[in-house]
Design a protein around this motif. Sequence first.
Motif, PDB file in Angstrom:
ATOM      1  N   TRP A   1      51.174 -55.716 -11.892  1.00 58.76           N
ATOM      2  CA  TRP A   1      52.428 -55.304 -12.537  1.00 58.76           C
ATOM      3  C   TRP A   1      53.489 -54.967 -11.481  1.00 58.76           C
ATOM      4  O   TRP A   1      54.632 -55.402 -11.559  1.00 58.76           O
TER       5      TRP A   1
ATOM      6  N   GLY B   1      55.037 -57.933  -9.998  1.00 63.67           N
ATOM      7  CA  GLY B   1      55.645 -58.845 -10.951  1.00 63.67           C
ATOM      8  C   GLY B   1      54.820 -60.084 -11.198  1.00 63.67           C
ATOM      9  O   GLY B   1      55.350 -61.126 -11.592  1.00 63.67           O
ATOM     10  N   ASN B   2      53.517 -59.976 -11.020  1.00 64.18           N
ATOM     11  CA  ASN B   2      52.626 -61.122 -11.236  1.00 64.18           C
ATOM     12  C   ASN B   2      52.093 -61.061 -12.669  1.00 64.18           C
ATOM     13  O   ASN B   2      51.007 -60.544 -12.937  1.00 64.18           O
ATOM     14  N   PHE B   3      52.879 -61.585 -13.602  1.00 63.74           N
ATOM     15  CA  PHE B   3      52.528 -61.480 -15.015  1.00 63.74           C
ATOM     16  C   PHE B   3      51.369 -62.406 -15.384  1.00 63.74           C
ATOM     17  O   PHE B   3      50.660 -62.151 -16.354  1.00 63.74           O
ATOM     18  N   GLU B   4      51.175 -63.434 -14.610  1.00 67.21           N
ATOM     19  CA  GLU B   4      50.020 -64.309 -14.846  1.00 67.21           C
ATOM     20  C   GLU B   4      48.725 -63.554 -14.581  1.00 67.21           C
ATOM     21  O   GLU B   4      47.768 -63.636 -15.355  1.00 67.21           O
TER      22      GLU B   4
ATOM     23  N   TYR C   1      57.945 -61.333 -20.680  1.00 65.01           N
ATOM     24  CA  TYR C   1      57.968 -60.135 -19.852  1.00 65.01           C
ATOM     25  C   TYR C   1      58.540 -60.391 -18.455  1.00 65.01           C
ATOM     26  O   TYR C   1      59.087 -59.481 -17.837  1.00 65.01           O
ATOM     27  N   GLU C   2      58.447 -61.610 -17.984  1.00 68.79           N
ATOM     28  CA  GLU C   2      59.163 -61.945 -16.749  1.00 68.79           C
ATOM     29  C   GLU C   2      60.668 -61.844 -16.985  1.00 68.79           C
ATOM     30  O   GLU C   2      61.411 -61.319 -16.153  1.00 68.79           O
ATOM     31  N   LYS C   3      61.117 -62.352 -18.139  1.00 71.28           N
ATOM     32  CA  LYS C   3      62.541 -62.287 -18.470  1.00 71.28           C
ATOM     33  C   LYS C   3      63.001 -60.838 -18.624  1.00 71.28           C
ATOM     34  O   LYS C   3      64.055 -60.447 -18.098  1.00 71.28           O
TER      35      LYS C   3
ATOM     36  N   ASN D   1      61.662 -58.230 -17.280  1.00 71.73           N
ATOM     37  CA  ASN D   1      61.592 -57.615 -15.952  1.00 71.73           C
ATOM     38  C   ASN D   1      62.826 -57.953 -15.123  1.00 71.73           C
ATOM     39  O   ASN D   1      63.400 -57.092 -14.460  1.00 71.73           O
ATOM     40  N   ASN D   2      63.241 -59.220 -15.200  1.00 75.84           N
ATOM     41  CA  ASN D   2      64.395 -59.661 -14.418  1.00 75.84           C
ATOM     42  C   ASN D   2      65.709 -59.188 -15.023  1.00 75.84           C
ATOM     43  O   ASN D   2      66.587 -58.686 -14.318  1.00 75.84           O
TER      44      ASN D   2
ATOM     45  N   ILE E   1      54.033 -64.438 -20.343  1.00 79.70           N
ATOM     46  CA  ILE E   1      54.678 -64.552 -19.029  1.00 79.70           C
ATOM     47  C   ILE E   1      56.188 -64.715 -19.184  1.00 79.70           C
ATOM     48  O   ILE E   1      56.983 -64.031 -18.519  1.00 79.70           O
ATOM     49  N   GLU E   2      56.611 -65.621 -20.077  1.00 83.41           N
ATOM     50  CA  GLU E   2      58.039 -65.884 -20.247  1.00 83.41           C
ATOM     51  C   GLU E   2      58.786 -64.643 -20.749  1.00 83.41           C
ATOM     52  O   GLU E   2      59.860 -64.306 -20.246  1.00 83.41           O
TER      53      GLU E   2
END
Length: 663
Positions: free
Chosen positions: A36, A39-42, A65-67, A69-70, A62-63
Amino acid sequence: MKQIAVLFLLFAVLLISGCGGPKAPEDRFSSYINAWKTGNFEDMYTYFTEETKQQMNKQDFIERYEKLNNDLELSVKDIVIPGDQDIQKDNEQTVRLPFAVDMDSAAGNISFEKEAVMKLEETEDGEEWFIDWDPSYFLPELEEGDKVRIQTLEGERGRIFDRNGSSLAVNGTAVQIGATAGEMDDAGKKQLAGVLGLSIEEINEQLAQSWVQDGYFVPLKTVASGEDALVQKATAIPGATTSSKAVRVYPYGPSAAHLTGYVGEINAEELKGNKGYKEGDQIGKRGLEQLFEKELKEKDGVQIFIEKEKEEPVIIAKTEPKNGKDMQVTINAELQKLMYAKMGGEAGTASAVNPKTGEVLAALSSPSFDPNEFSRGISGERYTQLQDDPLQPLLNRFAAAYSPGSTIKPITAAAAIRAGKLDPASGKEIAGLQWQKDSSWGNYYVTRVSESTAPVTLESALVASDNIYFAMAALDTGAEQMKKGLESFGFGEEFPFTYPLRASQLSNSGEFDSEILLADTGYGQGEVLTSMTHLAAAYGTFLNEGNMMKPILLLHEKPSVWKKDLVTNEQAAIIRKGLRGVVENGTAKAANVEGMAISGKTGTAEIKSEQGTTGKENGLFVAYDANEPDFVIALLVEDAAGQGGSKAAVNKVSDFFVEWKNY
């Protein structure tokens, strides 16, 4: 024996495998936290239970929570998990593990505590603990189906006021006139183009932008909120509509444009040199807006909230906006407005300075432009018109330095008196209209306008504006003492004013390296240059016990003396008498109006490429009302030869004083 050995070996293998078992739940959770933090959501997804994975596939997780996060600019600072004693065990297959999250975001700090449910599940390598995922593990109170929003909370740019609280630059609204995409035909576009002063091609270009969809409002032109007739005419066209837009407003328009400047959208070059700005931000481009950008700049706030379907939104982080600082300057906006009006659109500049405090009450440049056009978004065609105008309305003349002409003469006299080289009462015998020191000057002569029948004194020289008298005074003083005298008035050094003005100069080299140059400087030709603000401040010396005040732009700045003891009270009185005589009997008779005792000095500065040629003439007048010497005005009209040189300036100043008295 062989059978016993085999059995023993098998027992040892079973014993070893039985001692391994799953990792402790807190160890597994620590690995999840590390993923976490980076930022390694995979990797994070690999720690979820099978039930979680069935409800949400890997790519979706991934899509999303990465979004988040950013977009939210999340950065985990710390995640604390407890020791063994704090883990709650529901049964052999389920535990509850409390944890505390501390992270930064675009809206500030986000901190929350949560309890993670972990389950023991079979894998190919044996049993392991997995996280029974819940969106609230990522953001507090986040549930499936919720939407996370980030909202800018706009701060307000600081306002600029004059000394009396009148608005020079404030925040207001304008009207955007535009078209609803898909609802305007070619006939409507043609009609709207005529109303807005645009081409059909420009309208089509705006409607063809990549973001435009049918039904979208597409702005075409921003106009002042008071242009009701134009708005009504435009919106009568099918498909045309309006929208409100926040803009910077300049109530005094062209009269204060070069002073206030304006704001506009930051460009790529400005982005490189200014931290804390982003594309689309407004920034001061000229004038006070640029000068005080750091103080005026607002700081937008941000809030992150969770939008729920049937509940009130939940704010999880918020940074309040911070308004820019209001600025108040010494300018009297009404005085400036009237003075600008008296310029009548002619090229020139003027400044007014309080001789007792140094407060600058006006600083204007003419002709000018409307800064509201720029803040609303000026068209390329309109900007080209301003650029190509031969009167150069975009040029800030009050920041420039000009040849002072004969307005330098009182300062020459003060320098010569201080050096002990000029007796104000003692007359100089001067014959004819032309004079040269000796034959070494060749064909060069100093010329005056009128002859004198009696010895010329300082007072009579000021009244008649006798060039020869002041050329003689400069030569008698000598290059070294004359340089020192003018330097005592601030020539040749940086002008100590908040608004950057060109420094006044003695000569191009800073020296008087010829007698002719020294003589010419004495009566305001040569290479001497000054701004009108400096000139007005210098004349304040004769009204303030021989002291020149430091020019002030910020209202609450404490007055202070810039140059001290330049003349005695007696010497100042002699110069003041001469300046009153200029208006009563000399070159400024047009300013001798009833009810006032206007005093001052005229000047006509010839601008030419070389001696012996004819050039343009600038007309100047520096004046004050001796009855109420609240301010000194220095006004210059460019290319005034056709109006009698300094007479053009005298008439404008005279008209100003008359109207200002009854303002």
